[in-house]
Design a protein around this motif. Structure first.
Motif, PDB file in Angstrom:
ATOM      1  N   TYR A  23       0.868  -1.316  -0.029  1.00 42.68           N
ATOM      2  CA  TYR A  23      -0.115   0.044  -0.048  1.00 42.68           C
ATOM      3  C   TYR A  23       0.762   1.232  -0.059  1.00 42.68           C
ATOM      4  O   TYR A  23       0.433   2.265  -0.625  1.00 42.68           O
ATOM      5  CB  TYR A  23      -1.129  -0.043   1.273  1.00 42.68           C
ATOM      6  N   GLN A  45      -4.131   3.049   5.354  1.00 43.41           N
ATOM      7  CA  GLN A  45      -4.011   1.652   4.947  1.00 43.41           C
ATOM      8  C   GLN A  45      -2.781   0.901   5.340  1.00 43.41           C
ATOM      9  O   GLN A  45      -2.842   0.135   6.009  1.00 43.41           O
ATOM     10  CB  GLN A  45      -4.524   1.322   3.451  1.00 43.41           C
ATOM     11  N   THR A  89      -5.789  -3.945  -5.179  1.00 37.39           N
ATOM     12  CA  THR A  89      -5.982  -3.873  -3.737  1.00 37.39           C
ATOM     13  C   THR A  89      -7.249  -4.958  -3.064  1.00 37.39           C
ATOM     14  O   THR A  89      -6.840  -5.586  -2.426  1.00 37.39           O
ATOM     15  CB  THR A  89      -6.268  -2.547  -3.296  1.00 37.39           C
ATOM     16  N   GLU A 129     -12.227  -4.395   5.140  1.00 40.30           N
ATOM     17  CA  GLU A 129     -11.242  -4.279   3.997  1.00 40.30           C
ATOM     18  C   GLU A 129     -11.699  -4.437   2.623  1.00 40.30           C
ATOM     19  O   GLU A 129     -11.338  -3.734   1.745  1.00 40.30           O
ATOM     20  CB  GLU A 129     -10.017  -5.436   4.359  1.00 40.30           C
TER      21      GLU A 129
END
Ligand code: MG
Length: 172
Positions: A23, A45, A89, A129
């Motif tokens: 991230y 994050q 992601t 998440e």
């Protein structure tokens, strides 16, 4: 503690750092393209992932188990576009969820309920998440090929994300 479980928790600890590393790399990619709000979201994050690693560290250490830090792989640093960043992601979070599920199963198998309860916090965390990555990705997809002002509005809104200490650390 069971040896196999200790090894698996140590691997997860390193995997959480890898997530943070990934991230942070994405944050750099976004910042370089002047998407500072998106970059800010990614940096928060990354901080959260370092906290996740600490939660595993604390659990192992407080139970007298050995913490063994392995190397952290280099994350990818090239992305096609902003949708690609959030696809990666979401895909990453889905794979983390699968490894958390395997950890719960292992804790059950070796009847370590203290570890199981800790890992169950992560099961719930993973729902969030995946949901937040998916929400951002869906919005980017709605904007389509030429997002323009709508993307900048989204960038400003993500700039407002605040960091909050994950509950297992806040309780300490
Ligand atoms: Mg995590």
């Amino acid at each position: 503690m069971d040896k196999k479980l200790v090894e698996a928790l140590n691997r997860q600890l390193v995997a959480e750092y890898y997530s943070g590393y990934l991230y942070l790399q994405m944050a750099a990619w976004l910042e370089r393209r002047n998407l500072k709000g998106f970059a800010h979201w990614m940096k928060i994050q990354a901080r959260e992932e370092a906290c996740h690693a600490s939660i595993f560290f604390n659990h192992l250490a407080s139970r007298g188990a050995e913490v063994v830090l392995d190397k952290i792989d280099a994350p990818p640093n090239a992305f096609k576009d902003i949708a690609d960043v959030f696809e990666a992601t979401l895909e990453h979070e889905r794979s983390v969820s699968r490894s958390i599920d395997r950890l719960v199963e292992l804790a059950f198998e070796v009847k370590d309920h203290a570890a199981r309860i800790l890992i169950e916090w992560f099961v719930t965390e993973q729902i969030e998440e995946e949901a937040s990555a998916s929400e951002i990705l869906e919005k980017i997809r709605i904007l389509g090929k030429e997002p323009g002002p709508a993307l900048l509005a989204m960038d400003s809104s993500l700039a407002g994300r605040a960091f909050s200490l994950p509950a297992p650390l806040a309780e300490k």
